[in-house]
Design a protein around this motif. Structure first.
Motif, PDB file in Angstrom:
ATOM      1  N   ALA A 183       1.969   6.066 -18.537  1.00 41.01           N
ATOM      2  CA  ALA A 183       1.044   7.212 -18.121  1.00 41.01           C
ATOM      3  C   ALA A 183      -0.128   7.854 -19.113  1.00 41.01           C
ATOM      4  N   ILE A 184      -1.236   7.615 -18.783  1.00 42.02           N
ATOM      5  CA  ILE A 184      -2.369   7.784 -19.643  1.00 42.02           C
ATOM      6  C   ILE A 184      -3.249   9.180 -19.319  1.00 42.02           C
ATOM      7  N   PRO A 185      -3.311  10.229 -20.106  1.00 37.38           N
ATOM      8  CA  PRO A 185      -3.886  11.275 -19.987  1.00 37.38           C
ATOM      9  C   PRO A 185      -5.442  11.046 -19.351  1.00 37.38           C
ATOM     10  N   GLY A 186      -5.524  11.925 -18.194  1.00 36.04           N
ATOM     11  CA  GLY A 186      -6.784  11.723 -17.619  1.00 36.04           C
ATOM     12  C   GLY A 186      -7.100  10.610 -16.383  1.00 36.04           C
ATOM     13  N   ALA A 187      -5.933   9.797 -16.429  1.00 34.02           N
ATOM     14  CA  ALA A 187      -5.989   8.502 -15.270  1.00 34.02           C
ATOM     15  C   ALA A 187      -5.007   8.952 -14.492  1.00 34.02           C
ATOM     16  N   ILE A 188      -5.290   8.491 -13.243  1.00 29.01           N
ATOM     17  CA  ILE A 188      -4.261   8.431 -11.984  1.00 29.01           C
ATOM     18  C   ILE A 188      -3.193   7.336 -12.084  1.00 29.01           C
ATOM     19  N   LYS A 189      -1.935   7.903 -12.198  1.00 27.78           N
ATOM     20  CA  LYS A 189      -0.891   6.942 -12.393  1.00 27.78           C
ATOM     21  C   LYS A 189      -0.416   6.397 -11.185  1.00 27.78           C
ATOM     22  N   LEU A 190      -0.543   5.319 -10.949  1.00 31.40           N
ATOM     23  CA  LEU A 190       0.183   4.610  -9.643  1.00 31.40           C
ATOM     24  C   LEU A 190       1.074   3.466  -9.936  1.00 31.40           C
ATOM     25  N   ALA A 191       1.601   3.698 -11.178  1.00 37.12           N
ATOM     26  CA  ALA A 191       2.436   2.478 -11.898  1.00 37.12           C
ATOM     27  C   ALA A 191       3.718   2.628 -11.731  1.00 37.12           C
ATOM     28  N   SER A 192       4.422   3.761 -11.212  1.00 36.20           N
ATOM     29  CA  SER A 192       5.932   3.798 -11.173  1.00 36.20           C
ATOM     30  C   SER A 192       6.556   4.237 -10.079  1.00 36.20           C
ATOM     31  N   ASN A 193       5.807   3.938  -8.757  1.00 37.23           N
ATOM     32  CA  ASN A 193       6.260   4.579  -7.495  1.00 37.23           C
ATOM     33  C   ASN A 193       6.783   5.837  -7.576  1.00 37.23           C
ATOM     34  N   GLU A 194       6.410   6.682  -8.201  1.00 33.82           N
ATOM     35  CA  GLU A 194       6.873   8.291  -8.002  1.00 33.82           C
ATOM     36  C   GLU A 194       6.072   8.760  -6.737  1.00 33.82           C
ATOM     37  N   VAL A 195       6.653  10.152  -6.311  1.00 35.86           N
ATOM     38  CA  VAL A 195       5.987  10.894  -5.323  1.00 35.86           C
ATOM     39  C   VAL A 195       5.233  11.849  -5.848  1.00 35.86           C
ATOM     40  N   PRO A 196       3.930  11.928  -5.586  1.00 35.05           N
ATOM     41  CA  PRO A 196       2.946  12.907  -6.387  1.00 35.05           C
ATOM     42  C   PRO A 196       3.341  14.323  -5.972  1.00 35.05           C
ATOM     43  N   LEU A 197       4.271  14.472  -4.999  1.00 30.08           N
ATOM     44  CA  LEU A 197       4.669  16.060  -4.997  1.00 30.08           C
ATOM     45  C   LEU A 197       6.118  16.369  -5.646  1.00 30.08           C
ATOM     46  N   PRO A 198       5.962  17.677  -6.045  1.00 24.08           N
ATOM     47  CA  PRO A 198       7.219  18.211  -6.712  1.00 24.08           C
ATOM     48  C   PRO A 198       8.288  18.314  -5.660  1.00 24.08           C
ATOM     49  N   PRO A 199       9.661  18.509  -6.193  1.00 22.25           N
ATOM     50  CA  PRO A 199      10.615  19.021  -5.443  1.00 22.25           C
ATOM     51  C   PRO A 199      10.375  20.037  -4.591  1.00 22.25           C
TER      52      PRO A 199
END
Length: 350
Positions: free
Chosen positions: A19-35
């Protein structure tokens, strides 16, 4: 004289997505939406009782899953994410260093870690030319020492699936004396009708255990809660080797609320399916090798160019997950974030 196991010096470290500030994180298979709001409300309410120990038996979530799945509660074991359940499976099945855990490679990077932590022997079988499990080769690799087989479908990191027919043939070939764990962490994203659904095979195969999680489609990655489905014997064994109170009260309340709000949460999976097709098609058009995916990520097979591609994407403020020297896994996110990744991929000339 050392006080620590010397083999831990060779233990591979689990590498989380950067996770790098200012960068788009597509490295962890997370869902971009919150609960969703009902889940957030349940989290807040449960947090108010943070001074109390959680329910050791995770009774509420177990009962809710039993109702949801039409399955007896004694066949369900809850864990601190499906990764913890993988480790518990090794602990429950392997006693001697000669005991073997078999899995495809490349597959989920936690499998070698939990195998070594459990003091067992790792055996791997390469994926086939289509980046899929070669179940015939895996069946042939089973030995009298094999105690546990991990089958990941959709496979992390390649996104490919095992079909029902393939798994049934595999289970028949392996026989009833080896526990087979079907890791379905990305089950909610599967649209291929031929793909296996482990719950449909449990009754016919007592040596099958199915793993699922609330980390992905249910948007609870930070709260760490997953579950295993199997025979009462397997579920009981998993509970025995589980660290006490490892599933906290907030996680349990959130998971129950997520099941209650599943219609809203899982509606977002359809958007991911649309985007993963678009992203893969664009990568194929750009000349990349990308197998069909049934998960919320794509696999870009890059070989020796893996590190250079990941660095290039980072230069373009996009963080992907390199698995050198094989390829990069890239989470399918929002259309805007996916477009940023595709722009980076199209400009790579390495």
């Amino acid at each position: 004289m050392t006080l620590i196991r010397p083999d831990l010096d060779t233990l591979p470290a689990y590498v989380p997505g950067r996770a790098i500030p200012g960068a788009i994180k597509l490295a962890s298979n997370e869902v971009p939406l919150p609960p969703t709001p009902p889940v957030l409300a349940a989290i807040a309410e449960a947090a108010a009782a943070g001074n109390r120990y959680p329910d050791l038996a995770v009774t509420g979530l177990t009962a809710r899953l039993a109702d949801e799945l039409g399955m007896a509660a004694e066949r369900i074991a809850i864990g601190c994410g499906s990764v913890s359940l993988c480790q518990q499976l090794v602990q429950a099945t392997c006693r001697e260093p000669s005991d073997e855990v078999l899995f495809a490679w490349r597959s989920f990077e936690a499998y070698p870690i939990v195998t070594q932590i459990g003091g067992a022997t790792m055996r791997t079988v390469p994926l086939d030319a289509d980046f899929r499990h070669d179940l015939d080769a895996m069946a042939a690799a089973v030995t009298p020492n094999t105690r546990l087989v991990m089958v990941c479908s959709p496979n992390n990191p390649t996104g490919t699936v095992v079909t029902r027919d393939e798994l049934e043939r595999f289970l028949a070939a392996v026989g009833p004396d080896v526990l087979v764990a079907l890791d379905e962490a990305y089950h909610e994203y599967v649209t291929d009708p031929a793909a296996v659904d482990g719950t449909a095979l449990l009754d016919a195969h007592p040596n099958l255990v199915v793993l699922r999680t609330f980390s992905k489609a249910y948007r609870l990655a930070a709260l760490r809660v997953g579950y295993a489905l199997g025979t009462p014997e397997v579920a009981t064994a998993l509970r025995k080797v589980c660290s006490p109170f490892s599933v906290n009260s907030v996680a349990q309340a959130a998971a129950i609320a997520a099941l209650d709000d599943a219609e809203n949460l899982l509606a977002a999976c359809a958007e991911v399916v649309t985007e993963r097709v678009r992203v893969r098609d664009a990568l194929l058009a750009a000349g990349y090798t990308v197998p069909p995916t049934q998960a919320n990520f794509v696999w870009v097979a890059l070989g020796e160019r893996t590190a250079a591609f990941a660095a290039h994407c980072l230069d373009h403020k996009v963080v992907v997950r390199p698995f050198a020297p094989d390829g990069c896994r890239v989470t399918v996110s929002t259309p805007e974030e996916n477009d940023a990744f595709l722009a980076a991929a199209r400009s790579f000339d390495g």
